[in-house]
Design an enzyme around this catalytic site. Structure first.
Site, PDB file in Angstrom:
ATOM      1  N   PRO A   1      15.406  -3.052 -26.736  1.00 34.80           N
ATOM      2  CA  PRO A   1      14.657  -3.289 -27.981  1.00 34.80           C
ATOM      3  C   PRO A   1      14.995  -4.620 -28.655  1.00 34.80           C
ATOM      4  O   PRO A   1      14.142  -5.211 -29.323  1.00 34.80           O
ATOM      5  CB  PRO A   1      15.045  -2.115 -28.876  1.00 34.80           C
TER       6      PRO A   1
ATOM      7  N   THR B   1      14.600 -15.269 -22.262  1.00 35.56           N
ATOM      8  CA  THR B   1      13.956 -14.097 -22.847  1.00 35.56           C
ATOM      9  C   THR B   1      14.847 -12.870 -22.855  1.00 35.56           C
ATOM     10  O   THR B   1      14.554 -11.898 -23.534  1.00 35.56           O
ATOM     11  CB  THR B   1      12.710 -13.749 -22.027  1.00 35.56           C
TER      12      THR B   1
ATOM     13  N   GLU C   1       3.810 -11.642 -22.940  1.00 34.96           N
ATOM     14  CA  GLU C   1       2.630 -12.415 -23.334  1.00 34.96           C
ATOM     15  C   GLU C   1       1.732 -11.717 -24.344  1.00 34.96           C
ATOM     16  O   GLU C   1       1.015 -12.374 -25.087  1.00 34.96           O
ATOM     17  CB  GLU C   1       1.860 -12.820 -22.066  1.00 34.96           C
TER      18      GLU C   1
ATOM     19  N   ARG D   1       7.591   1.757 -21.679  1.00 33.90           N
ATOM     20  CA  ARG D   1       8.968   1.964 -22.135  1.00 33.90           C
ATOM     21  C   ARG D   1       9.640   0.597 -22.325  1.00 33.90           C
ATOM     22  O   ARG D   1       9.532  -0.279 -21.462  1.00 33.90           O
ATOM     23  CB  ARG D   1       9.747   2.783 -21.120  1.00 33.90           C
TER      24      ARG D   1
END
Lengths: 710, 329
Positions: A603, A476, A676, A599
């Protein structure tokens, strides 16, 4: 030598993955690829009945095969010291509780030999008719009783929540409501299906066990594996630097790791074991199927008066597992009268487990579909209807939200999706042979922080920092995001920070689950960095001493603010679908998500997480479905040709945006979980769009073309 | 997977002889299906005869204006061939709708025709299957029926043939050339595959040792327009629930000729001869197309789990014919 400099603000930058070059060049070593001296290979035996017991094992032919070192079964397997967990208590009895359960294993010099010999073992059974069908009218539905594995709520559900909740008088309020919706939705069994199969590569050395595996948490694996084997935790080392996807199925260690450890102890050689795709459908968990009845009452002002969410879900007879399907309905909308219940159907099926957004994924599908039906019944726009039912505080606990910018997500998402031009009439818009429709739904997921995290940071005389914590990167981008957090916490450029994760030789860490990773590990790292900077300033004039300096922060507890605030991520998703009028073929031509995730640390990886979640949500809505054969109890479509996951060609325009509003209470970074929330609500947004396109309300996932063709 | 020997054949006659003599031998071409089935122990050959160099991998013009496709031509080459794309668009479309780019690179023309059903019970040796073990019983009959047949099935087997390419070839009146123990023979593609009847273990009419050497396409009718429409559960990489290969020739508003074959409905590529006969001479209208589809599907005997395939097949046939009609205007 280095001086502490001004904060470089790595947080918020779209940094490339620190492990990216390794991965794209194939040099990132995954568990099964670990080079070993003279390994042997394990191939399991699986039961071909779903219920009963093994009455005989004839392994003579297999044992006679050249290259076979051992054939294990319950007849000769070592007795486990603490077989408390029925899923991990492998080969401890003759009982068979589901089809595909481990009933033995062959260990051989090659994988091919092991697999062939496994086919030569003859197993006799005493078989009972399997009971595997989930129905709402079963007379053996029961309340969950097993204690939760996670959370501190002390409840019966998997997240620690209580099984039931009740506020006010739902039935009376429903009866008095001018508008009522009473609908039942169902979701099927889904399998996590990470690309990298579950693996254990196991070596015993001087009574100590080294497990190289693919896990979402080395520390938890260490605790559970050492426990079942009766070893001191310190005598089991678990290593898992790279994980090729997990989606929850690698939170808990499963029986395969224990089986491999058992085999390695018997043959006194390193054992390699990886599951085949087909085996993964019986042995590493799944999202349990659910039947959900939702009743909503609304007043003439379009405000909910009552909300009831009653859930029936699959679980395994072998091990109770109760997913928190209706817990989302306890916090999502304001309503004075509310009730949720969870009931289980214990079946002769494999043990379920966590799958991305366990509970919320199914529960919000039902709730958000019902909200769409209610908005239509009230004659209100679905966005407006949700705005009217936004709660001021958590509707059950009364706690304020640490941050809840859902209304901003709804308004900004609607603006970006062009929602204001929508004609609410169903079946009113066409493009050639396609019926076109749009729908929306809300996303939410808790943002917890887990206890049990220690981060250690060492600064060398060269001014380089080594950050150590047994965290996990499931593919991830966590490795990268933690590096950014450490850099900012230390006020140094990211190039000066080396992050080490995925090994129990490092300080302990909680699992990568419940979207808690960044929150839990990042907080420990932040605290360790603060302490290191303070000591550097106080004791060394801000300059790393020649011998270096090492500081740890042990975060024994979770987030103390959690007692004062309800902490959740939010989002609003908008879908455009096209349905072929002749064939029922369905295309999701646009998906847009607007999220409130605090936050954002990185990105680039955050966007991947969110659109990945939305894609998986689309896959849940339209394609995925584990088909249980009621006669045999196995998943019929147990491979990637038959278990359909969204392909590239299925994904058209997909966008994820976020507000970037830091949360003042979740952690020092102001981040909320985002692993999730992306999958939550997608299925409802698509189902609602299908209704808008066709006028057909499909209440059973997945929405396949046979439900739309006429 | 069981241990096996591997040999590369240099001569067709030697390969045929080996297969006739050795009941445990099997031909290996692209292996995209066979190797999977060997891993699953659905098939357990002791000897693989690699035939990839035995047959042509070329596509050649025939004197009559048709094409001859060597059995070893990869699916991807066949789909990309400019002559195929221009003259037989239905074939190129069918190929490109199947499998994945990687599989099409490896899979051959002959192998595609001889691939086995993807019935989940056939592919799982822990469940009974008459095709795998004659007389064992059919698990699909009362099992998961979504992908099962609605036409031509028998009480012993309800499996479907998985090929897209074969459906297009059935509509194109292709002929398969076969080498065998006796002299070479030619089989119409529509007669290559069998219905299951009482012996579903036999997929085709090929005798033991017979080897497909090529496929011949008759010259395309210049006015014939053709297309392949595949309906499946996701946009890519899924077998057909229903597919339609159709060619249509319309003169003065009437159907002069129609060729229609269906995939996903039967144990073989299903040439819709009843629909074709109904259409010939009929006005080229939606009503005629509906009549033709209904006539063809009057023989359908769906199972409870695949009853949707009947309206789906009807709608897909009609939609495809309407698209061809539109194209002709």
């Amino acid at each position: 030598m280095s001086h502490v400099t001004a904060r470089p603000h790595a947080i918020g930058l779209p940094m490339d993955r620190v492990d990216g070059a390794q991965k794209v060049t194939g040099t990132a070593t995954y568990a099964y690829e670990w080079p070993l001296d003279q390994p042997v290979y394990l191939y399991p035996l699986q039961s071909t009945i779903a219920s009963g017991r093994v009455t005989g094992v004839d392994s003579a032919l297999a044992e006679a095969e050249p290259g076979v070192l051992a054939v294990l079964s319950h007849l000769n397997a070592p007795t486990l010291t603490r077989p408390d967990d029925p899923e991990l208590a492998v080969l401890q009895s003759a009982e068979v509780a589901w089809r595909g359960q481990f009933i033995g294993a062959v260990v051989a010099e090659s994988l091919e030999t092991a697999r062939r010999a496994a086919g030569l073992v003859r197993v006799d059974y005493e078989s009972r008719p399997p009971d595997v069908v989930l129905r709402a009218d079963r007379d053996d539905l029961c309340s969950p009783v097993h204690a939760a594995a996670f959370g501190t709520g002390g409840g019966e559900l998997q997240d620690g929540s209580p099984a039931d909740s009740l506020l006010g008088d739902v039935d009376t309020a429903l009866a008095a409501s001018p508008t009522m919706v009473d609908t039942t939705y169902s979701t099927p069994m889904y399998h996590n299906n990470p690309m990298e199969p579950h693996t254990a590569v196991v070596t015993w050395l001087n009574g100590e066990l080294l497990v190289r595996c693919s896990t979402q948490g080395v520390s938890m694996s260490q605790a559970l594996i050492s426990g079942v084997l009766g070893l001191e935790p310190g005598r089991v080392r678990v290593v898992s630097p790279h994980v090729g996807g997990a989606f929850g199925s690698k939170v808990y260690p499963h029986a395969y790791a224990v089986l491999a450890a058992m085999a390695a102890r018997i043959v006194r050689r390193p054992v390699k074991f990886t599951l085949t795709r087909q085996q993964m459908f019986a042995l590493v968990g799944y999202r349990p199927a659910s039947i959900q009845r939702i009743r909503l009452g609304a007043g003439r002002d379009g405000r909910l008066t009552a909300l009831a969410h009653d859930v029936i879900e699959q679980t395994a007879k072998a091990k109770g597992y109760a997913e928190q399907v209706a817990v989302c309905s306890r916090m999502m909308y304001a309503a004075p009268h509310r009730r949720t219940t969870h009931r289980l159907a214990p079946l002769d099926i494999p043990v379920p487990t966590i799958m991305r957004a366990p509970g919320e994924a199914q529960g919000m599908y039902a709730l958000e579909s019902a909200m769409d039906e209610m908005a239509i019944a009230c004659g209100l726009d679905p966005v407006e209807f949700r705005l009217r039912n936004e709660p001021e505080v958590h509707p059950e606990s009364g706690l304020p939200f640490s941050s809840r910018h859902l209304t901003d997500c709804l308004r900004e998402g609607a603006r970006r999706a062009g929602w204001e031009h929508r004609d609410p009439a169903p079946r009113a818009h066409r493009a050639g042979r396609w019926l076109v429709g749009t729908g929306m739904a809300v996303s939410t997921y808790p943002s917890p922080r887990f206890p049990g995290n220690t981060a250690t940071i060492r600064v060398g005389p060269d001014g380089r920092y080594t950050v150590r914590i047994a965290a996990a990167d499931l593919g991830t981008g966590t490795w990268t995001a933690l590096t950014q957090i450490a850099a900012d916490a230390l006020s140094v450029p990211v190039g000066q920070v080396e992050m080490r994760i995925g090994d129990t030789a490092l300080p302990a860490a909680s699992v990568a689950g419940f979207s808690a990773g960044i929150n839990s590990w990042g907080t420990a790292i932040w605290e360790a960095a603060d302490r290191l900077r303070a000591r550097l300033r106080a004791e060394h004039g801000g300059i790393a001493p020649p011998e270096g300096l090492e500081v740890s922060a042990e975060m024994a507890g979770g987030n103390p603010e959690a007692e004062r605030y309800a902490m959740h991520s939010f989002g609003a998703q908008f879908a455009e679908v096209r349905v072929d009028e002749d064939t029922g073929e369905l295309r999701v031509t646009r998906l847009l998500g607007m999220f409130d995730v605090g936050r954002v640390i990185n990105p680039k990886t955050a966007r991947s997480q969110l659109i990945g979640g939305m894609t998986q949500g689309m896959s849940m809505a339209l394609y995925e479905h584990s088909v249980l054969d009621p006669r045999f109890g196995h998943v019929v479509n147990h491979d990637f040709a038959q278990y359909h996951i969204a392909s590239h060609a299925d994904v058209h325009a997909i966008e994820a945006h976020w507000l970037d509003e830091p949360d003042p209470h979740t952690n020092p970074m102001g981040a909320k979980g985002l692993g999730e929330v992306g999958i939550v609500g997608t299925a409802a947004a698509i189902g609602n769009a299908v209704h808008h396109a066709t006028g057909v309300r499909v209440r059973e996932l997945p929405i396949t073309l046979d439900k739309l063709v006429s | 997977m069981r241990p096996f020997r591997y040999e590369r054949a240099d001569e067709v006659s030697a390969a045929v002889t080996t297969l006739v003599r050795d009941p445990e031998a099997a031909y290996l071409a692209g292996g995209t299906n066979l190797v999977d089935l060997m891993r699953l122990e659905v098939v357990t050959p002791e000897l693989l005869i690699d035939i990839r160099r035995l047959t042509s991998d070329r596509i050649e013009e025939l004197p009559d204006g048709g094409l001859r496709i060597g059995a070893a031509v990869p699916n991807s080459d066949l789909a990309a061939d400019p002559r195929v794309r221009r003259r037989y668009p239905v074939l190129s479309q069918a190929l490109l709708s199947g499998a994945s780019g990687q599989l099409r690179n490896l899979a051959t023309t002959g192998g595609n025709l001889l691939q086995r059903t993807r019935c989940p019970y056939f592919q799982d040796i822990t469940t009974a299957c008459n095709k795998r073990t004659p007389g064992a019983g059919c698990s699909a009959m009362e099992g998961y029926q979504r992908d099962m047949a609605i036409l031509g099935a028998s009480p012993t087997c309800v499996a479907t043939h998985p090929s897209d390419m074969a459906v297009a070839l059935a509509a194109l009146d292709a002929v398969v050339t076969v080498a065998g123990p006796a002299s070479e023979r030619r089989i119409r593609l529509t007669e290559l595959h069998r219905l299951p009847e009482a012996d579903p273990e036999r997929d085709t009419v090929l005798a033991r040792g017979e080897l497909i050497t090529g496929v011949e396409l008759p010259p395309p009718h210049s006015a014939l327009r053709s297309r392949y429409r595949k309906v499946r559960d996701r946009a890519s990489y899924a077998f057909a629930l229903i597919s339609v290969a159709a060619a249509l020739e319309v003169t003065d508003g009437a159907v002069r000729d129609a060729r229609i074959a269906l995939g996903g409905v039967a144990h073989k590529p299903w040439r819709a001869t009843t629909a074709e006969a109904t259409l010939r001479g009929a006005p080229a209208t939606r009503e005629s197309f509906l009549d033709a589809a209904a006539a063809e599907l009057s023989a359908a005997r769906p199972l409870p789990g695949n009853a949707f395939k009947v309206p789906l097949a009807r709608n897909t046939m009609v939609a495809t014919l309407l698209e061809l009609l539109e194209e002709a205007r």
